[in-house]
Scaffold this active site. Structure first.
Site, PDB file in Angstrom:
ATOM      1  N   GLN B 240       0.827  -1.204   0.000  1.00  0.00           N
ATOM      2  CA  GLN B 240       0.000   0.000   0.000  1.00  0.00           C
ATOM      3  C   GLN B 240       0.863   1.256   0.000  1.00  0.00           C
ATOM      4  OE1 GLN B 240      -3.321  -1.999   2.866  1.00  0.00           O
ATOM      5  NE2 GLN B 240      -3.672   0.172   2.505  1.00  0.00           N
ATOM      6  N   ARG B 387      -9.495  -0.265   7.456  1.00  0.00           N
ATOM      7  CA  ARG B 387     -10.397   0.694   6.820  1.00  0.00           C
ATOM      8  C   ARG B 387     -10.712   1.867   7.740  1.00  0.00           C
ATOM      9  NH1 ARG B 387     -14.143  -0.884   2.063  1.00  0.00           N
ATOM     10  NH2 ARG B 387     -14.724   1.164   1.374  1.00  0.00           N
ATOM     11  N   CYS B 388      -9.691   2.372   8.404  1.00  0.00           N
ATOM     12  CA  CYS B 388      -9.886   3.593   9.173  1.00  0.00           C
ATOM     13  C   CYS B 388      -8.531   4.240   9.341  1.00  0.00           C
ATOM     14  CB  CYS B 388     -10.511   3.329  10.527  1.00  0.00           C
ATOM     15  SG  CYS B 388      -9.368   2.936  11.828  1.00  0.00           S
ATOM     16  N   GLU B 763     -13.072   5.467   4.274  1.00  0.00           N
ATOM     17  CA  GLU B 763     -13.194   4.804   5.561  1.00  0.00           C
ATOM     18  C   GLU B 763     -14.391   5.230   6.367  1.00  0.00           C
ATOM     19  OE1 GLU B 763      -8.453   4.981   5.933  1.00  0.00           O
ATOM     20  OE2 GLU B 763      -9.697   6.233   7.183  1.00  0.00           O
TER      21      GLU B 763
END
Lengths: 164, 809
Positions: B240, B387-388, B763
């Site tokens: 990522q 996802r945050c 997110e």
């Protein structure tokens, strides 16, 4: 390592011969030997459906089937569903309705959906959700996948009617 | 060039710029099975590496015998810590300033830990080799509970204590105990204690945000190829943050950065799991150097769930104080954070508990104090943001539960309590008690819109009737109305306070306009499904007036893309998106000079209009961007060098603060614990909207991941440290059958400091969704006395809650 055997398969309309150990899983034969990399590996336990292919008219998870079991069978993968010049209606619909994000589940998802629409040509939302429950997507929340499959069904049915 | 027949609206539409639901350019390859993921990469002579993993959660390794493995046909090498030690590679730095064993160095600290790396001709031979490696273990006491870890005499990490057994200082200061990692404090301790001590009402609650895992459908993996002739290392992988990986590889291997090329090909979902550096990457690189051949390493699902970065595992204890009429006066939060065997969480250096200090949420809370203690246990390392953005999900869950608990304490409606305490529109930019400066917001408008959309009063009336019917024996189903108003903090971040391992968290965009008016732009980010190739071209189309369809977006190759910190924490749009707009404006500035020259007027006498520069007051005199591009390369213009390129490195002045109002209406069968989501309404405000179709897709997906976490997904351990949820049989990933249709809605409050006002959205639905689902479960049982029950709210736990409340009697 065990003895390697020869297996004859029909993949996307082509007869191919492969040499493999009997323990080799079909997904590896497709991906490693035949360079058919559309089907993916997501779980290796039949849960996620990223490896879904069609074998003799049925949706099969190729990560839990030995190549030996596929001897003589007709196998269709995402690569056999459409071509760049003639996409399958599902391939069009997934793009049109944003039915994918990272794309990893998409080949298995579309391959499974293509069978679902043969099993049930005009499915309800409930039938789509039930019929697709063997394929996991982590990105879309399924809402647009359902939408895409509905749209493709309508497209296929309209084309059938026009042809009659 | 005259085109009167074409209206200005036509010209705008043909660009497919910001605000339109442009179809994704990525989809052609993905729908035809032509994506290029790391496991699709095949190189001549490529070998396959895989790990011998520890069956024990805590054990001493007394011997490793690789001789039988070396006899297995197809096996070429078996690496152990002893082989890596001379290179100094048996340990590696983590993103959190700790270090982690690459291969077990005398002991193992969690089940599934990497013990040896078998390199073979293919994965079957590697698997055979793994079977043949003999490892002798001596079991040690296992600690899976962080509170026990802080009391225990057992030293989990002997490398972190002095000769007398006392803990040496960690990356974040002094440590209280040999199994303690850090203490992080934020806010005003004494004033907060005073406010709470003198408050009219105080609500106190403890909650456990369980350990879970991002579980992208594609697992982690890489291919390392050391070209010994040219001295160049190429590393493809599920990264990522490819540039950060290049720098880290260079620092730990000693290979100069220009001789390392890191490539992130298509990535099959990340969700935070693919931010960190894993032993598989290091071992693949070493194995390629040792064998002189490319080496591939791909996790299987069990490896992924058991060993690569988990998320959450926060034990949170809160006190919230208020006046009798519901005005919140203070908030206290203590967290015991279970980091597993190594502190490998991916947070900016100054924030060992991420942005947990956003835990005052959407509310005007004058006084607050936060304290986080990080702890080692015999569990897998990680602590990434699933996802945050850096522990924001934990923070929002905490405050949204505390609000609900306070509403119970005050016997007040939870929506009303929120409205009393929302930060008001005119208070922005708002300086929160724990330090952040919220950029913009209009919470009351969003909330009212949400309450009206779901007919909140009607729902409460229905719920009241349902409770009466239930008590009268007419139904066995309860109705839960879950509310959440979240404030996100994303777009990390300003270099002055955000870095990872010293790498500043700016991002970048480089644009090259071709002579015939098409372009390529490269960014420091990398899409994992977010659709960057589609949306970043839309930003550029609006900024430079060339059609999005004529702009290629490329990411993920460190040899070609400008340096950037990658994609996670919803930072792509806030940071790289800003860089894209700024680079576009540089292009436009040069284009303006060229246009003025071509039109024979002063620079200040032309202005940009959609896709061209026009002479002010004479719109019939213009040069299109396409014409300008050609002139930029092919016409000698005095004082202007040829070409039309720009690069921007954007260091954001602040974070961005998206927000939203969610409502979940849930039916719960008291006798089976089965939940049915009847309605889910999600209003998101992510500032300026670039592509509504993609935004909605992100929201559907984030809500579904939230549903999973709230209602069933967890990484569970038994007392021996065995992972009980290591396959998709036990680890809950929702299918189409379990997931509802979501209603999406929006308001638009642009970020005042972002060049295009965008805030990021990836997110938000996860951050807001988890408390919303959880609050719905709690709300269903509120009338029967429930205050707090921990997630995941699977059928069994809900049944147990109903049972404990006496609803089966």
């Amino acid at each position: 390592m065990t003895q390697k055997n020869q297996y004859k398969l029909n993949v996307n309309g082509q007869t191919v011969e492969v040499t493999a150990e009997p323990r080799e899983l079909l997904i590896y034969t497709l991906r490693e030997q035949l360079n058919i990399t559309g089907p993916h590996i997501g779980c290796e336990t039949s849960h996620c459906g990223a490896c879904t292919v069609t074998i003799d008219g049925k949706s099969v998870k190729s990560c839990t089937m030995f190549v030996a079991q596929a001897e003589g069978k007709e196998i269709t993968t995402i690569e056999g569903l459409g071509s760049p010049d003639a996409l399958h209606p599902l391939q069009e619909a997934f793009k049109e309705h944003h039915g994918l994000q990272c794309g990893y589940c998409t080949p298995g998802m579309i391959t499974r959906a293509s069978k679902l629409l043969e099993e049930i040509p005009n499915p309800t939302e409930e039938e789509i959700r039930f019929g697709m429950a063997g394929n996991i997507c982590r990105c879309t929340g399924y809402q647009n996948i359902v939408k895409s499959i509905k749209a493709a069904a309508a497209e296929i049915n309209a084309a059938k009617e026009a042809a009659q | 060039m005259k085109d009167e027949a074409v209206t200005r609206e036509d010209r705008v539409a043909s660009l497919k710029g910001m605000g339109c639901s442009r179809k994704r350019v990525e989809d052609a390859r993905f729908t035809q099975g032509k994506g290029n993921y790391v496991d699709d990469i095949k190189l001549d002579g490529m070998l396959f590496g895989d790990f011998v993993r520890s069956p024990y959660a805590h054990a001493k390794i007394t011997n490793i015998d690789t001789s039988a493995a070396m006899e297995v046909p197809g096996v070429l090498a078996v690496l152990t810590a002893a082989d890596l030690a001379p290179l100094g590679l048996h340990w590696m730095p983590t993103l959190a300033g700790d270090k982690q064993m690459v291969l077990a160095d005398g002991k193992v600290l969690f089940q599934g830990q990497e013990v040896a790396f078998v390199v073979a001709e293919d994965r079957y031979a590697a698997a055979d080799g793994i079977e043949a490696v003999e490892v002798e273990y001596e079991e040690l006491p296992v600690i899976v509970d962080p509170f026990e870890a802080l009391q225990s005499d057992v030293i989990l990490r002997p490398d972190t204590v002095g000769e007398d057994g006392s803990p040496s200082d960690g990356a974040h200061g002094p440590r209280k105990h040999h199994n303690h990692i850090f203490t992080w404090e934020c806010g005003d301790k004494d004033p907060t204690e005073q406010v709470i001590a003198n408050a009219e009402v105080v609500a106190e609650e403890s909650m456990y945000y369980h350990r879970t895992h991002p579980c992208p459908l594609e697992t982690c993996g890489c291919v390392a190829s050391m070209d010994k002739v040219n001295g160049k290392l190429t590393l493809w992988g599920t990264f990522q943050a490819p540039h950060a990986i290049r720098t880290v590889v260079s620092l730990i291997s000693g290979i100069e950065e220009h001789n390392i090329r890191v490539i992130s090909p298509d990535i099959g979902g990340g969700f935070g799991n693919k931010v960190g550096a894993y032993p598989g990457y290091v071992c693949s690189v070493v194995a390629s150097i040792v064998t002189g051949k490319p080496v591939k390493w791909i996790e299987d699902r069990m490896d992924n769930l058991m060993t690569t970065a988990f998320a959450r595992d926060y034990w949170m204890k809160g006190r919230i104080s208020a006046t009798k009429d519901g005005k919140i006066t203070g908030l206290h939060c203590h967290v015991t954070a279970d980091h597993g065997g190594f502190d490998a969480c991916a947070d900016p250096t100054k924030f060992p508990a991420g942005f947990m200090n956003i835990c005052t949420g959407s509310y005007d809370i004058p006084t607050a104090f936060l304290e986080v203690d990080g702890v080692y246990t015999n569990k897998a390392p990680g602590g990434v943001s699933y996802r945050c953005s850096f522990r924001v999900t934990e923070a929002v869950y905490f405050i949204e539960r505390m609000i609900e608990v306070l509403a119970i304490e005050l016997d007040m409606d939870a929506s009303e309590l929120r409205k009393i305490n929302f930060i008001k529109k005119e208070q922005f930019p708002y300086k929160a008690a724990l330090g952040w400066e919220y950029d913009s917001g209009d919470y009351h408008t969003a909330w009212d819109k949400a309450m009206n959309a779901v007919d909140y009063d009607g729902l409460r009336a229905e719920q009241k009737q349902r409770i009466e019917d239930f008590k009268a024996g007419k139904t066995r189903k309860l109705l839960g109305i879950g509310l959440t108003h979240f404030t996100e903090i994303v777009g990390a971040g300003p270099v002055k306070n955000c870095d990872i391992l010293g790498l500043g968290m700016f991002d970048s965009c480089e644009i090259r306009i071709h002579p015939t008016g098409s372009a390529i732009a490269r960014l420091g980010t990398i899409s994992q499904g977010q659709g960057h190739a589609t949306t970043f071209a839309q930003i550029l189309a609006s900024e430079i007036g060339l059609p999005a369809d004529s702009i290629t977006i490329e990411e993920g190759d460190t040899d070609t893309a400008p340096y950037g910190l990658g994609t996670y924490g919803s930072r792509s749009t806030p940071v790289a998106g800003a860089a894209t707009a700024m680079a576009g404006r540089k292009i436009r500035a040069k284009a303006q000079m060229i246009a003025a020259y071509l039109l024979e007027v002063h620079d200040d006498d032309v202005e940009f209009d959609v896709d061209r520069f026009v002479v002010k007051g004479a719109p019939e005199k213009f040069k299109t961007m396409k014409e300008i591009a050609f002139a930029a390369y092919n016409q000698a213009i005095p004082g202007i060098e040829p070409g039309l390129e720009a690069v921007s490195y954007y260091d954001p002045p602040n974070m961005t603060y998206p927000f939203g109002a969610y409502v979940c209406v849930m039916e719960i069968d008291v006798d089976t614990g089965v939940t049915d989501i009847r309605q889910f309404y999600a209003l998101d405000d992510c500032g300026t909207r670039i592509n509504p179709m993609i935004i909605e897709g992100q929201i559907h997906g984030g809500l579904t991941e939230a549903l999973a976490v709230a209602l069933g997904q967890e990484i569970a351990y038994d007392d021996m440290g065995n992972v009980k949820t290591g396959t998709l049989m036990d680890f809950f990933l929702p299918t189409a059958w379990e997931v509802p249709n979501y209603e999406t809605d929006h308001t638009v409050t642009p970020s005042p400091h972002h060049p295009i006002g965008a805030k990021g959205v990836g997110e938000s639905p996860h951050v807001g969704g988890v408390p919303c689902f959880s609050n719905a479960v709690h709300d269903a049982f509120r009338a029967f006395g429930l205050r707090q029950t921990n997630m995941p709210h699977d059928h069994w736990r809900i049944w147990r809650t109903a049972n404990e409340l006496g609803l089966h009697d």
